[in-house]
Scaffold this active site. Structure first.
Site, PDB file in Angstrom:
ATOM      1  N   GLU A  85       0.818  -1.225   0.000  1.00  0.00           N
ATOM      2  CA  GLU A  85       0.000   0.000   0.000  1.00  0.00           C
ATOM      3  C   GLU A  85       0.850   1.272   0.000  1.00  0.00           C
ATOM      4  OE1 GLU A  85       0.095  -2.291   2.326  1.00  0.00           O
ATOM      5  OE2 GLU A  85       0.270  -1.446   4.338  1.00  0.00           O
ATOM      6  N   ASP A 103      -4.561  -7.765  -2.924  1.00  0.00           N
ATOM      7  CA  ASP A 103      -5.169  -7.989  -1.608  1.00  0.00           C
ATOM      8  C   ASP A 103      -5.099  -9.493  -1.374  1.00  0.00           C
ATOM      9  OD1 ASP A 103      -6.941  -8.592   0.454  1.00  0.00           O
ATOM     10  OD2 ASP A 103      -8.721  -7.886  -0.600  1.00  0.00           O
ATOM     11  N   ASN A 114      -9.611 -13.358   1.330  1.00  0.00           N
ATOM     12  CA  ASN A 114     -10.396 -14.537   1.662  1.00  0.00           C
ATOM     13  C   ASN A 114     -11.427 -14.667   0.548  1.00  0.00           C
ATOM     14  OD1 ASN A 114     -12.791 -15.976   3.032  1.00  0.00           O
ATOM     15  ND2 ASN A 114     -11.141 -16.161   4.508  1.00  0.00           N
ATOM     16  N   ASN A 149       4.003 -11.935  -0.282  1.00  0.00           N
ATOM     17  CA  ASN A 149       3.859 -13.333   0.140  1.00  0.00           C
ATOM     18  C   ASN A 149       2.386 -13.779   0.184  1.00  0.00           C
ATOM     19  OD1 ASN A 149       6.615 -13.226   0.420  1.00  0.00           O
ATOM     20  ND2 ASN A 149       6.500 -12.676   2.592  1.00  0.00           N
ATOM     21  N   TRP A 150       1.741 -13.669  -0.935  1.00  0.00           N
ATOM     22  CA  TRP A 150       0.334 -14.058  -1.093  1.00  0.00           C
ATOM     23  C   TRP A 150       0.118 -15.517  -0.635  1.00  0.00           C
ATOM     24  CZ3 TRP A 150      -1.695 -16.932  -5.782  1.00  0.00           C
ATOM     25  CH2 TRP A 150      -3.091 -17.065  -5.731  1.00  0.00           C
ATOM     26  N   GLY A 151      -0.841 -15.713   0.248  1.00  0.00           N
ATOM     27  CA  GLY A 151      -1.168 -17.073   0.682  1.00  0.00           C
ATOM     28  C   GLY A 151      -0.141 -17.699   1.611  1.00  0.00           C
ATOM     29  N   GLY A 158       0.912 -16.505   4.786  1.00  0.00           N
ATOM     30  CA  GLY A 158       0.833 -16.169   6.208  1.00  0.00           C
ATOM     31  C   GLY A 158      -0.244 -17.049   6.811  1.00  0.00           C
ATOM     32  N   GLN A 163      -2.943  -8.886   6.409  1.00  0.00           N
ATOM     33  CA  GLN A 163      -2.856  -7.969   5.259  1.00  0.00           C
ATOM     34  C   GLN A 163      -4.208  -7.470   4.757  1.00  0.00           C
ATOM     35  OE1 GLN A 163      -3.384  -8.446   1.695  1.00  0.00           O
ATOM     36  NE2 GLN A 163      -1.937  -7.041   0.741  1.00  0.00           N
ATOM     37  N   GLU A 164      -5.146  -8.382   4.462  1.00  0.00           N
ATOM     38  CA  GLU A 164      -6.424  -7.934   3.888  1.00  0.00           C
ATOM     39  C   GLU A 164      -7.206  -7.046   4.859  1.00  0.00           C
ATOM     40  OE1 GLU A 164      -9.704 -10.888   2.874  1.00  0.00           O
ATOM     41  OE2 GLU A 164      -9.869  -9.490   1.198  1.00  0.00           O
ATOM     42  N   GLU A 165      -7.297  -7.500   6.090  1.00  0.00           N
ATOM     43  CA  GLU A 165      -8.079  -6.743   7.066  1.00  0.00           C
ATOM     44  C   GLU A 165      -7.484  -5.356   7.291  1.00  0.00           C
ATOM     45  OE1 GLU A 165      -7.028  -9.885   7.667  1.00  0.00           O
ATOM     46  OE2 GLU A 165      -8.801 -11.139   8.030  1.00  0.00           O
TER      47      GLU A 165
HETATM   48  N1  AR6 Z   1       2.558  -5.548   2.137  1.00  0.00           N
HETATM   49  C1  AR6 Z   1       3.332  -6.584   1.701  1.00  0.00           C
HETATM   50  N2  AR6 Z   1       3.373  -7.782   2.294  1.00  0.00           N
HETATM   51  C2  AR6 Z   1       2.606  -7.980   3.374  1.00  0.00           C
HETATM   52  C3  AR6 Z   1       1.776  -6.954   3.898  1.00  0.00           C
HETATM   53  C4  AR6 Z   1       1.782  -5.693   3.232  1.00  0.00           C
HETATM   54  N3  AR6 Z   1       1.029  -4.690   3.661  1.00  0.00           N
HETATM   55  N4  AR6 Z   1       1.149  -7.447   4.984  1.00  0.00           N
HETATM   56  C5  AR6 Z   1       1.554  -8.726   5.111  1.00  0.00           C
HETATM   57  N5  AR6 Z   1       2.437  -9.056   4.153  1.00  0.00           N
HETATM   58  P1  AR6 Z   1      -1.621 -12.845   5.070  1.00  0.00           P
HETATM   59  P2  AR6 Z   1      -2.644 -15.069   3.413  1.00  0.00           P
HETATM   60  C6  AR6 Z   1       3.112 -10.365   3.960  1.00  0.00           C
HETATM   61  O1  AR6 Z   1      -1.406 -13.813   6.160  1.00  0.00           O
HETATM   62  O2  AR6 Z   1      -1.695 -16.064   3.912  1.00  0.00           O
HETATM   63  C7  AR6 Z   1      -6.802 -12.853   5.948  1.00  0.00           C
HETATM   64  O3  AR6 Z   1      -7.605 -13.154   7.063  1.00  0.00           O
HETATM   65  C8  AR6 Z   1       3.562 -11.030   5.244  1.00  0.00           C
HETATM   66  O4  AR6 Z   1       4.775 -11.707   4.945  1.00  0.00           O
HETATM   67  O5  AR6 Z   1      -2.493 -11.665   5.328  1.00  0.00           O
HETATM   68  O6  AR6 Z   1      -2.988 -15.040   1.956  1.00  0.00           O
HETATM   69  C9  AR6 Z   1      -7.597 -12.959   4.672  1.00  0.00           C
HETATM   70  O7  AR6 Z   1      -8.906 -12.463   4.826  1.00  0.00           O
HETATM   71  C10 AR6 Z   1       2.437 -12.028   5.508  1.00  0.00           C
HETATM   72  O8  AR6 Z   1       2.883 -13.125   6.289  1.00  0.00           O
HETATM   73  O9  AR6 Z   1      -2.200 -13.556   3.735  1.00  0.00           O
HETATM   74  C11 AR6 Z   1      -7.584 -14.428   4.435  1.00  0.00           C
HETATM   75  O10 AR6 Z   1      -8.554 -15.096   5.192  1.00  0.00           O
HETATM   76  C12 AR6 Z   1       2.073 -12.457   4.125  1.00  0.00           C
HETATM   77  O11 AR6 Z   1       2.171 -11.237   3.364  1.00  0.00           O
HETATM   78  C13 AR6 Z   1      -6.202 -14.834   4.898  1.00  0.00           C
HETATM   79  O12 AR6 Z   1      -5.816 -13.846   5.853  1.00  0.00           O
HETATM   80  C14 AR6 Z   1       0.717 -13.074   3.987  1.00  0.00           C
HETATM   81  O13 AR6 Z   1      -0.274 -12.248   4.556  1.00  0.00           O
HETATM   82  C15 AR6 Z   1      -5.203 -14.820   3.779  1.00  0.00           C
HETATM   83  O14 AR6 Z   1      -3.980 -15.255   4.257  1.00  0.00           O
END
Ligand code: AR6
Length: 534
Positions: free
Chosen positions: A290, A300, A303, A432-434, A436, A317-319
């Site tokens: 962002e 984003d 979910n 790091n999509w998917g 965390g 990240q999304e929230e």
């Molecule tokens: N910019 C870049 N990288 C980021 C940022 C940012 N602002 N924030 C986090 N990261 P995660 P997921 C990196 O866990 O695994 C939500 O509840 C950081 O390394 O949010 O796809 C959704 O609604 C982090 O560990 O994404 C879904 O239910 C990694 O991105 C679920 O989480 C993954 O962020 C999606 O989980």
């Protein structure tokens, strides 16, 4: 290309990545069967968009959002042995125009038009926020000043949002454009929990395939230790948004477009045969999507129910993105759960808050002034691409062919947005999509995203979120694949073979396996034999 070991970025210089600034944003603001506009066009520079049509048009069906102010929004009132039907909007108006000076009175008002939930809903967060988090002065300011403005905004619904809002249903490509004022009015209604039929979510309920929109579930959360103080911080972001949009000094003249895109089955890439080569990569361990992905397609990490846990416990990240840009929350009003080959794209949102921390340490850090340029229609050059990765209980599963294909299709559904438009080359800002909450492998997921970006002819800006080792390894892999002229199809074939090896050979990481397969010229990879399915 730079090889300087000490830098916190690698690959192509970021300034060389194509951005959207100055180009016509996609989709254009022209009403059509695929695009519903809720305001009058042309808007004209610096004019406030006017609701269109002039008069409220009431619709109550399965294809549109059921509006709180609809004359069909009725509920039963029991008087001793008799019962009668009352218009719910009348009750909403009556209850909200009475003085509300405490969180208890706000609860009472909300329950008055949601009487079914009198014994079910609790308002722990709302009460403790004012009792424990804010001081007396701040609480008074909220009830004397801000809440009346939020209520006033909400009650303007029938004059501000006059056209029925279509639901963005599965498999249908459709866009909805709303003015920032209309969005604020819808969010004020969500905050006051006025949306009908959106309060139950068992599998049989009408909106079970839609995200939550009313705030009651959020107000119900409990702050019972310092580890969930971040819930207060989430509420502060929402309050910051309402302060800004109801302030007499702020000009709210922008528009936002919410689009649902499904990859047509005829356009699903045949990954194994793809002859595309990887595009440019800028990779950094510093910054965030962002803050540093301006003018790019910002991913984003979603979910399938867009917004994820933003109105619940979530703060990743999304929230966080939804909290600092609350206009994103309106997507939860009308976006049905995403299918595997679908993405939701939101163009033009404003950022209202700054933050620090992440997850439990998330904190609101004050008002953000968004200086992102706008186009001729006051739509901001901010495009957010919501794609949901799969959750992996067992890490091995992500290497299964069907899952590789699914993640490629999903990311391509987002990355190929606006391919015939002037923004078709705009770079993707991701990370790091998917990897965390959803527990994927960063080495695999970065590769899959590079592949679908290549397929969509777009460069990539990748943010590793502080991880310098990961930055180095993704950059090295990208440089290696480019230097060997490897195609997307060839990488797909190596990945399929990797899964077979996971079953039989001692463990090797996916990157090491790829280096080995290419260096030792695995014939199946280069001749594309024996791989029939896409
Ligand atoms: N910019 C870049 N990288 C980021 C940022 C940012 N602002 N924030 C986090 N990261 P995660 P997921 C990196 O866990 O695994 C939500 O509840 C950081 O390394 O949010 O796809 C959704 O609604 C982090 O560990 O994404 C879904 O239910 C990694 O991105 C679920 O989480 C993954 O962020 C999606 O989980």
């Amino acid at each position: 290309i730079s090889n300087d070991e000490t830098k916190n970025w690698k690959g192509i210089d970021k300034s060389l990545l194509p951005r959207s600034f100055g180009k016509p944003l996609f989709p254009s603001l022209i009403p059509s069967l695929e695009h519903t506009l809720l305001f009058k066009i042309p808007i004209g520079i610096n004019n406030i968009p006017e609701a269109y049509p002039k008069e409220y048009c009431d619709t109550w069906d399965d294809n549109h959002v059921k509006m709180p102010c609809s004359r069909h929004n009725l509920f039963l009132v029991h008087h001793n042995i008799k019962s009668s039907k009352k218009n719910r909007w009348d009750v909403i108006t009556y209850s909200l125009l009475k003085p509300i000076l405490s969180s208890e009175e706000l609860e009472k008002a909300i329950i008055s038009y949601n009487p079914k939930y009198k014994d079910k809903w609790r308002f722990y967060l709302l009460h403790s926020f004012f009792d424990e988090c804010l001081n007396e002065e701040e609480t008074e300011e909220f009830f004397n000043n801000l809440l009346p403005k939020i209520i006033n905004l909400a009650l303007q619904l029938p004059t501000l949002v006059t056209k029925p809002i279509p639901l963005l249903k599965q498999t249908h490509n459709h866009s909805i454009s709303l003015s920032q004022m209309q969005i604020a009015c819808l969010l004020a209604n969500a905050f006051l929990c006025t949306f009908p039929h959106r309060n139950v979510s068992n599998s049989k309920s009408e909106y079970s395939e839609y995200p939550y929109i009313n705030f009651n579930g959020f107000f119900q959360l409990m702050v019972n230790s310092s580890s969930n103080h971040y819930l207060y911080e989430k509420l502060k972001c929402i309050i910051c948004y309402f302060k800004k949009v109801t302030s007499a000094n702020s000009v709210l003249n922008g528009v936002v477009t919410y689009s649902r895109r499904r990859l047509p089955s005829g356009d699903l890439p045949y990954w194994l045969q793809s002859t595309k080569k990887l595009t440019n990569l800028y990779i950094t361990s510093d910054g965030t999507i962002e803050d540093n992905g301006d003018g790019m397609l910002q991913v984003d990490f979603a979910n399938k129910f867009i917004g994820g846990g933003v109105l619940g416990h979530g703060s990743v990240q999304e929230e966080i993105r939804f909290l600092i840009c609350p206009e994103l929350l309106v997507s939860q009003l009308f976006s049905e759960k995403m299918l595997h080959t679908e993405a939701i794209i939101i163009t033009g949102v404003e950022r209202f808050s700054d933050y620090s921390g992440y997850a439990n340490s998330f904190e609101w850090k004050g008002v953000h002034t968004d200086v992102t340029p706008v186009d001729d229609n006051n739509r901001r050059y901010t495009t957010i691409v919501a794609i949901d990765a799969l959750y992996y209980n067992d890490p091995k599963n992500q290497f299964k062919t069907k899952n590789l294909r699914r993640e490629l299709h999903k990311s391509f559904a987002g990355f190929s947005w606006g391919q015939d438009s002037e923004c078709s080359d705009v770079a993707i800002a991701t990370g790091n999509w998917g990897c965390g909450a959803f527990r994927g492998d960063c080495h695999l997921k970065s590769l899959l995203q590079l592949m679908s970006a290549a397929q969509a002819n777009r460069d990539v800006a990748y943010f590793t979120f502080g991880d310098t080792k990961l930055m180095d390894s993704i950059h090295s892999m990208h440089t290696f694949l480019k230097s060997k002229n490897i195609t997307v199809g060839e990488v797909s074939r190596i990945l399929i073979k990797y899964y077979a090896c996971l079953e039989t050979l001692p463990y090797v990481g996916v990157h090491d396996y790829i280096y080995d397969a290419i260096t030792n010229k695995d014939w199946q990879v280069f001749e594309n034999k024996g791989y029939q399915s896409g």
